[in-house]
Design an enzyme around this catalytic site. Structure first.
Site, PDB file in Angstrom:
ATOM      1  N   GLY A  30      40.579  27.143  34.892  1.00 53.54           N
ATOM      2  CA  GLY A  30      40.586  28.152  33.919  1.00 53.54           C
ATOM      3  C   GLY A  30      41.690  28.804  33.819  1.00 53.54           C
ATOM      4  N   THR A  31      41.759  29.428  33.043  1.00 57.23           N
ATOM      5  CA  THR A  31      43.221  30.194  32.832  1.00 57.23           C
ATOM      6  C   THR A  31      44.223  30.516  34.065  1.00 57.23           C
ATOM      7  OG1 THR A  31      41.802  32.375  32.677  1.00 57.23           O
ATOM      8  CG2 THR A  31      42.868  31.475  30.517  1.00 57.23           C
ATOM      9  N   GLY A  33      44.216  28.891  36.821  1.00 57.54           N
ATOM     10  CA  GLY A  33      44.358  27.111  36.685  1.00 57.54           C
ATOM     11  C   GLY A  33      43.551  26.507  37.563  1.00 57.54           C
ATOM     12  N   ASP A 156      35.681  42.862  38.444  1.00 52.02           N
ATOM     13  CA  ASP A 156      34.884  42.130  37.607  1.00 52.02           C
ATOM     14  C   ASP A 156      34.448  41.132  38.416  1.00 52.02           C
ATOM     15  OD1 ASP A 156      34.895  40.101  35.495  1.00 52.02           O
ATOM     16  OD2 ASP A 156      36.022  39.137  36.211  1.00 52.02           O
TER      17      ASP A 156
END
Ligand code: 0SV
Length: 432
Positions: A30-31, A33, A156
């Protein structure tokens, strides 16, 4: 710095690839890593642990960035059975990479719920522990209670961020983690205008955030836990809404609010007095007609999913999904709820010693490593933040169960939904 000294330090420094085997074992991307499943190499100091499985997170970017620093600083301080454990940090000087060594979790709620949804769609029964949903909810609350007591807000919470341990010493334990995407996109004050449009879910966002709340609060995490609880009970995201490409920094999301009101009913001013103080209250008044939501209620929604409003599970859900953040339950109050006093009691192993029906994590192929395309499927595109990206991976056979069930275990298992158990034990709606 003295060159010889630097060389001496470098020679002494343990390299992650010398002590852990993880080649070809990528399990997440993912963004944030890359995440690999790793095992200690034979003949290393870690050899005692050879049976133990780890996750190695390679942090995106080079060097100790702000976010790497934040993640390490935070995880180093935290120690709770229901919060992800950071074991070690490896700094690779040659390529300026930062690696985090964490305990490996075979499952997460995104995959578990997806498995049950598929089973429901194909009318295939799934055999799970009677109190599985209760145990999961209790452990999530325990982890969040610990974070909140230490003034850490998650910000989140969603099924993909709840890990569940597979076979091993922590079998069936839920752990709160954070794959990290929210740091980029969930700051209510951070402008999204200059970023690439990214598909983000607002399904777990509390109504006050959608109405422009300026700060994250503990109550915002509790709303998300309520959403996860509902999803565990029904296998459907309760506030499912069309995914949006966010291009603006505006927190106000009409469709998401519409979905919440369609399920919950329009908030009465006497129930949420301070709603008029919300930054987006005027937009709300302009865009919404109360009368469109007459007849909507959480009770009706859950009843459609075969969860009756006289059950303890429903009553706790209602207290978690309270519109007014000031009236919403806290994690400690939630843990004292009568739902948890009622049998079946929450267990440390959410599978209660029974077989684990969920497949093991897939290893991502090399092709996936380079895959930056943004599929926007309902199950989550590569850039979607509500769940793991669509993967074309090598399928690993389902994890072996703990073997045949003994009578005790049989007593605790039946063809059932994950959560609700009518007296007859029938939960045909969800998984049968
Ligand atoms: O949970 C993680 N990292 C592990 C992700 C990979 C797991 C694979 O098995 N990080 C994490 N952050 N925050 C938390 C809480 C303590 C809030 C649960 C856990 C975190 C993530 C990214 C950044 C930049 C900062 C903190």
């Amino acid at each position: 710095m003295d060159y010889d000294y630097k060389l001496k330090c470098s020679n002494k420094r343990v390299k992650v690839e010398d002590v852990y085997e993880f080649e070809g074992c990528k399990v997440g991307r993912g963004t944030y890593g890359h995440v690999y499943k790793a095992k200690p190499k034979a003949g290393t100091e870690e050899k005692d642990d050879e049976a133990k499985e780890y996750a190695l997170k390679l942090i995106e970017g080079a060097g100790i960035s702000m976010s790497a620093c934040r993640e390490i600083a935070l995880l180093r301080e935290l120690k709770h059975p229901n919060v992800i454990t950071l074991n070690k940090v490896f700094l690779s000087h040659a390529d300026r990479k930062v690696w985090l060594l964490l305990n490996f979790s075979e499952h997460d709620l995104w995959h578990i719920i997806k498995f049950h949804r598929n089973a429901k769609a194909t009318s295939k029964p799934v055999d799970v522990a009677k109190g599985m949903v209760k145990s999961l909810l209790y452990q999530i609350l325990d982890g969040i209670h610990y974070l909140h007591a230490n003034w850490v807000l998650h910000r989140d919470l969603k099924p993909a961020n709840i890990l569940v341990m597979g076979e091993g010493p922590e079998r069936g334990r839920a752990k709160v983690a954070d794959m990290g995407f929210a740091r980029l996109f969930n700051n209510p004050l951070k402008s999204l205008a200059d970023m690439d449009p990214v598909v983000v879910t607002f399904w777990y966002r509390a109504p006050e955030l959608l109405l422009g709340a300026r700060h994250y609060t503990k109550a915002i995490d509790i709303w998300a836990i309520g959403c996860i609880f509902a999803e565990l009970l029904t296998s459907e995201p309760i506030f499912h809404c069309r995914q949006e490409d966010i291009k603006t920094s505006n927190p106000y999301h009409h469709d998401q609010l519409d979905r919440i009101f369609n399920v919950m009913g329009y908030p009465q001013e006497r129930d949420w007095e301070d709603i008029r103080k919300m930054p987006e209250f005027q937009a709300l008044q302009k865009d919404f007609t109360k009368n469109n939501y007459v007849g909507s209620s959480l009770g009706k929604y859950m009843d459609k999913h075969k969860i009756k409003s006289d059950t303890k599970a429903f009553q706790l859900l209602q207290r978690l999904l309270t519109m007014d953040p000031n009236k919403r339950l806290t994690s400690s109050k939630a843990m004292e709820d009568p739902y948890f006093q009622e049998d079946p009691k929450p267990c440390a192993d959410v599978f209660e010693g029974g077989p684990i029906p969920y497949p093991r994590r897939e290893f991502l192929s090399d092709e996936d490593n380079e895959d930056k395309s943004s599929s926007k499927s309902a199950t989550g595109g590569a850039n979607s933040t509500h769940g793991p990206p669509v993967k074309r991976g090598r399928v690993v056979p389902p994890s072996t169960s703990s073997g045949t069930m003994n009578n005790y275990q049989k007593h605790h298992h039946q063809m059932t939904s994950m959560g609700m158990h009518s007296k007859s034990g029938s939960n045909q709606y969800t998984f049968n």
